[in-house]
Design a protein around this motif. Structure first.
Motif, PDB file in Angstrom:
ATOM      1  N   HIS A 300     -17.844  17.651   3.746  1.00 30.30           N
ATOM      2  CA  HIS A 300     -18.301  17.514   2.362  1.00 30.30           C
ATOM      3  C   HIS A 300     -18.523  18.886   1.734  1.00 30.30           C
ATOM      4  O   HIS A 300     -18.842  19.850   2.414  1.00 30.30           O
ATOM      5  CB  HIS A 300     -19.588  16.685   2.274  1.00 30.30           C
ATOM      6  CG  HIS A 300     -20.689  17.117   3.210  1.00 30.30           C
ATOM      7  ND1 HIS A 300     -21.477  18.217   2.985  1.00 30.30           N
ATOM      8  CD2 HIS A 300     -21.125  16.579   4.384  1.00 30.30           C
ATOM      9  CE1 HIS A 300     -22.357  18.344   3.967  1.00 30.30           C
ATOM     10  NE2 HIS A 300     -22.162  17.362   4.841  1.00 30.30           N
ATOM     11  N   LEU A 319     -25.759  11.721  -0.603  1.00 28.40           N
ATOM     12  CA  LEU A 319     -24.545  11.156  -1.181  1.00 28.40           C
ATOM     13  C   LEU A 319     -23.936  10.104  -0.273  1.00 28.40           C
ATOM     14  O   LEU A 319     -24.125  10.117   0.941  1.00 28.40           O
ATOM     15  CB  LEU A 319     -23.531  12.268  -1.445  1.00 28.40           C
ATOM     16  CG  LEU A 319     -23.971  13.340  -2.447  1.00 28.40           C
ATOM     17  CD1 LEU A 319     -22.904  14.416  -2.573  1.00 28.40           C
ATOM     18  CD2 LEU A 319     -24.297  12.739  -3.812  1.00 28.40           C
ATOM     19  N   ASN A 320     -23.167   9.209  -0.884  1.00 23.18           N
ATOM     20  CA  ASN A 320     -22.434   8.174  -0.168  1.00 23.18           C
ATOM     21  C   ASN A 320     -20.952   8.247  -0.493  1.00 23.18           C
ATOM     22  O   ASN A 320     -20.556   8.691  -1.578  1.00 23.18           O
ATOM     23  CB  ASN A 320     -22.933   6.775  -0.568  1.00 23.18           C
ATOM     24  CG  ASN A 320     -24.174   6.354   0.191  1.00 23.18           C
ATOM     25  OD1 ASN A 320     -24.292   6.608   1.388  1.00 23.18           O
ATOM     26  ND2 ASN A 320     -25.107   5.736  -0.502  1.00 23.18           N
ATOM     27  N   ASN A 321     -20.145   7.773   0.441  1.00 25.88           N
ATOM     28  CA  ASN A 321     -18.742   7.452   0.194  1.00 25.88           C
ATOM     29  C   ASN A 321     -18.684   5.924   0.152  1.00 25.88           C
ATOM     30  O   ASN A 321     -18.544   5.272   1.184  1.00 25.88           O
ATOM     31  CB  ASN A 321     -17.871   8.017   1.317  1.00 25.88           C
ATOM     32  CG  ASN A 321     -16.407   7.664   1.157  1.00 25.88           C
ATOM     33  OD1 ASN A 321     -15.981   7.136   0.130  1.00 25.88           O
ATOM     34  ND2 ASN A 321     -15.625   7.941   2.189  1.00 25.88           N
ATOM     35  N   THR A 325     -16.416   2.012  -6.516  1.00 34.37           N
ATOM     36  CA  THR A 325     -16.995   2.989  -7.434  1.00 34.37           C
ATOM     37  C   THR A 325     -18.392   2.553  -7.867  1.00 34.37           C
ATOM     38  O   THR A 325     -18.609   1.412  -8.272  1.00 34.37           O
ATOM     39  CB  THR A 325     -16.089   3.176  -8.658  1.00 34.37           C
ATOM     40  OG1 THR A 325     -14.831   3.680  -8.219  1.00 34.37           O
ATOM     41  CG2 THR A 325     -16.696   4.152  -9.641  1.00 34.37           C
ATOM     42  N   GLU A 379     -20.187   7.939  -7.659  1.00 36.09           N
ATOM     43  CA  GLU A 379     -19.643   8.014  -6.301  1.00 36.09           C
ATOM     44  C   GLU A 379     -18.406   7.120  -6.236  1.00 36.09           C
ATOM     45  O   GLU A 379     -18.474   5.926  -6.538  1.00 36.09           O
ATOM     46  CB  GLU A 379     -20.688   7.567  -5.278  1.00 36.09           C
ATOM     47  CG  GLU A 379     -21.905   8.489  -5.240  1.00 36.09           C
ATOM     48  CD  GLU A 379     -23.074   7.902  -4.465  1.00 36.09           C
ATOM     49  OE1 GLU A 379     -23.548   8.553  -3.520  1.00 36.09           O
ATOM     50  OE2 GLU A 379     -23.517   6.791  -4.830  1.00 36.09           O
ATOM     51  N   ASN A 389     -14.628  13.158  -5.457  1.00 34.85           N
ATOM     52  CA  ASN A 389     -15.072  11.768  -5.621  1.00 34.85           C
ATOM     53  C   ASN A 389     -16.532  11.640  -6.019  1.00 34.85           C
ATOM     54  O   ASN A 389     -17.068  10.534  -6.056  1.00 34.85           O
ATOM     55  CB  ASN A 389     -14.831  10.975  -4.331  1.00 34.85           C
ATOM     56  CG  ASN A 389     -15.692  11.457  -3.173  1.00 34.85           C
ATOM     57  OD1 ASN A 389     -15.848  12.659  -2.947  1.00 34.85           O
ATOM     58  ND2 ASN A 389     -16.266  10.531  -2.429  1.00 34.85           N
ATOM     59  N   ILE A 390     -17.168  12.769  -6.346  1.00 39.47           N
ATOM     60  CA  ILE A 390     -18.586  12.765  -6.704  1.00 39.47           C
ATOM     61  C   ILE A 390     -18.757  13.436  -8.067  1.00 39.47           C
ATOM     62  O   ILE A 390     -18.169  14.488  -8.336  1.00 39.47           O
ATOM     63  CB  ILE A 390     -19.432  13.531  -5.667  1.00 39.47           C
ATOM     64  CG1 ILE A 390     -19.265  12.910  -4.268  1.00 39.47           C
ATOM     65  CG2 ILE A 390     -20.891  13.568  -6.089  1.00 39.47           C
ATOM     66  CD1 ILE A 390     -19.796  11.497  -4.142  1.00 39.47           C
ATOM     67  N   ASN A 533     -21.128   1.007   3.686  1.00 45.57           N
ATOM     68  CA  ASN A 533     -21.034   2.471   3.767  1.00 45.57           C
ATOM     69  C   ASN A 533     -21.106   2.963   5.211  1.00 45.57           C
ATOM     70  O   ASN A 533     -20.669   4.069   5.524  1.00 45.57           O
ATOM     71  CB  ASN A 533     -22.170   3.136   2.985  1.00 45.57           C
ATOM     72  CG  ASN A 533     -22.064   2.916   1.504  1.00 45.57           C
ATOM     73  OD1 ASN A 533     -21.008   2.559   0.996  1.00 45.57           O
ATOM     74  ND2 ASN A 533     -23.163   3.119   0.799  1.00 45.57           N
TER      75      ASN A 533
END
Length: 538
Positions: A300, A319-321, A325, A379, A389-390, A533
């Motif tokens: 990251h 943060l998350n993936n 969305t 996210e 993606n953030i 997640n």
């Protein structure tokens, strides 16, 4: 915010080189702007603002895209071969003109729009025109098929022209739409900032990417003083004028600060208007389902969103993936700052030569009151590290209607950590998630364990021996059980542990901090838990 091909195009070699001993030049003798200087015209930021205001009442005209069939052949590999000749760089001569040489990016597949470049000396702006002769260009390059007036895609500033490595080391780059980035205190590029966000993650509405269409770079002979850059923004729904004051200085370990003034004018209604936006990448950290797909422990550019709200509360949101969305909104009134940070600075936690441990953190400091609104965190799911993606940005209260005018004044800090840490509050340094339950017993279905570590020696040393702080934790869904705090052996780190019993289809918003005698010891840790997640699907 769409997925975007990322950082390699702007990668700069890591490490800090020794400066040459040449003296700092103070000469301001007038001289031509460069080998392709245009006619001079008076210039001021006020004029640029009026141009943006006027343009907002006119139909939108897209920037020029010369020879698209040629530009699309200038792919990533071919683009990397097109190098601006540093001996043609404006402000390259020590002691004459500017202290930071300017080099330019060529058009390419990912950057097909022409951006006009101007140099400003003594209040007079002259266009610096494109010529293929300004670039090292292989004989078989597709770029030879472009018109000779094609134009540039963007620019960057090299290190001080008195430094021994200025020809190979740059420190800030503006390239693509309204994106820009700079290196931080560890000398490494990472996340980006943007001029504005228009309609990111709005259902059934495509995101709009306004462009910086013109730049005005002022002469600055003293490397210790800010470089002033102006930019004109244009898009189907918005126009704007920006003034950037970029401070690099001779001590590279200080990172970079930017003071930004902007005025924005809406042509059309906007569903989501994101101001002072940041954009970054998070694939996985100490937690996350993607850990089984790659050999590295973490991947990251940023590991969390930090907030300092108007009430003075310090907040950390890892943060998350996510599987889809997601927008998280944090309501506030005159926030004191927010940022996307890379707190984990341990190389062993990444094991990657691209130096994720050196990526800068980026903190937004409002210099004028923002009023009511929301810091929104965007996210987007990703399956690789090549996509941004953030996103994080400020959304002011009220509808963004055509004819609206927004005036902003803020500072961007590109550092290792946030510039104003709370002295009396410990910070989150790690978040871990796993299966819940107790050792030696069957692991219950649908229970998950959270382990959060906090550190700041000046705070944690206040805890008397044998006393254990209270874990103050709540969840919007599910049930919190087995919550306790314990010291981590060998230091001043304290660990909060708790389990969450939650149904598979529930998403839980978690909130937690450590307290002693009823007073917070730590910042507030927030987390949005969705089992998708954590647990690989399928």
């Amino acid at each position: 915010m769409n997925r975007l091909t990322r950082r390699e195009i702007l990668q700069s070699a890591a490490g800090l080189a020794v400066l040459a001993t040449a003296p700092i030049g103070a000469s301001r003798a007038a001289r031509p702007a460069g080998p392709a200087a245009g006619e001079g015209q008076p210039f001021s930021f006020k004029q640029l603002v009026e141009r943006a205001r006027h343009a907002a009442g006119q139909p939108y005209v897209s920037p020029r895209r010369p020879a698209p069939e040629v530009v699309q052949r200038i792919n990533y590999e071919e683009h990397g071969k097109l190098r601006f000749k540093t001996d043609q760089a404006p402000f390259a001569e020590l002691g004459q003109g500017g202290a930071y040489p300017v080099t330019f990016f060529h058009l390419g597949e990912f950057f097909p729009k022409t951006v006009k470049m101007h140099l400003v000396q003594g209040g007079v702006a002259r266009e610096f025109a494109y010529s293929p002769d300004l670039f090292e260009m292989p004989a078989d390059s597709p770029a030879h098929g472009l018109p000779r007036d094609s134009g540039f895609a963007g620019f960057r500033l090299q290190e001080w022209n008195g430094a021994s490595d200025w020809r190979t080391q740059d420190w800030v780059a503006f390239l693509g739409a309204s994106y820009f980035r700079t290196i931080g205190a560890a000398g490494q590029y990472g996340l980006s900032a943007r001029g504005v966000v228009i309609n990111a993650a709005v259902p059934d509405v495509p995101e709009e990417f306004p462009d910086f269409t013109e730049f005005y770079i002022e002469e600055q002979p003293d490397p210790r003083e800010p470089v002033i850059i102006h930019a004109l923004l244009d898009g189907p729904s918005i126009t704007g004028a920006y003034r950037f004051a970029l401070t690099r200085g001779l001590d590279r370990s200080q990172g970079v600060t930017m003071e930004v003034q902007s005025q924005l004018f809406l042509r059309q209604d906007v569903a989501r208007l994101g101001l002072m936006p940041l954009t970054s990448m998070f694939w996985y950290g100490e937690y996350g389902r993607e850990r089984i797909n790659d050999w590295r422990p973490e991947v990251h550019d940023s590991d969390g969103l930090a907030l300092w709200n108007g009430a003075g509360e310090r907040i950390w949101r890892p943060l998350n993936n996510p599987p889809f969305t997601t927008i998280s909104a944090f309501q506030d009134d005159n926030p004191q700052g927010f940022g996307l940070l890379q707190r984990d600075r341990n190389f062993d936690h990444y094991q990657d030569g691209v130096m994720y441990d050196r990526r800068p953190s980026l903190w937004v400091e409002p210099l004028a009151p923002l009023g009511k609104g929301q810091v929104q965190l965007l996210e987007i799911p990703t399956d690789d590290e090549i996509h941004d993606n953030i996103g994080a940005f400020w959304v002011p209260e009220g509808a963004a209607r055509a004819g609206s005018h927004y005036q902003l004044h803020y500072r961007l800090h590109w550092q290792n950590l946030e510039p104003y840490p709370a002295e009396n509050i410990a910070q989150t340094i790690a978040t871990r998630v796993g299966r819940g339950g107790e050792p030696g017993k069957p692991r219950p279905a649908d229970e998950y364990k959270f382990v959060v570590e906090f550190d700041r020696p000046s705070v944690m040393r206040q805890i008397p021996y044998g006393v254990f702080p209270e874990v103050v934790v709540s969840a919007s869904s599910g049930r919190v059980i087995r919550a306790f705090a314990e010291p981590v052996p060998g230091g001043n780190v304290w660990r909060a542990t708790f389990d969450l019993a939650v149904a598979p289809d529930q998403i839980a918003e978690l909130r937690m901090y450590l307290a002693l005698d009823g007073k917070p010891l730590t910042e507030t840790w927030l987390y949005q838990f969705d089992r998708r997640n954590i647990v690989p699907q399928g």
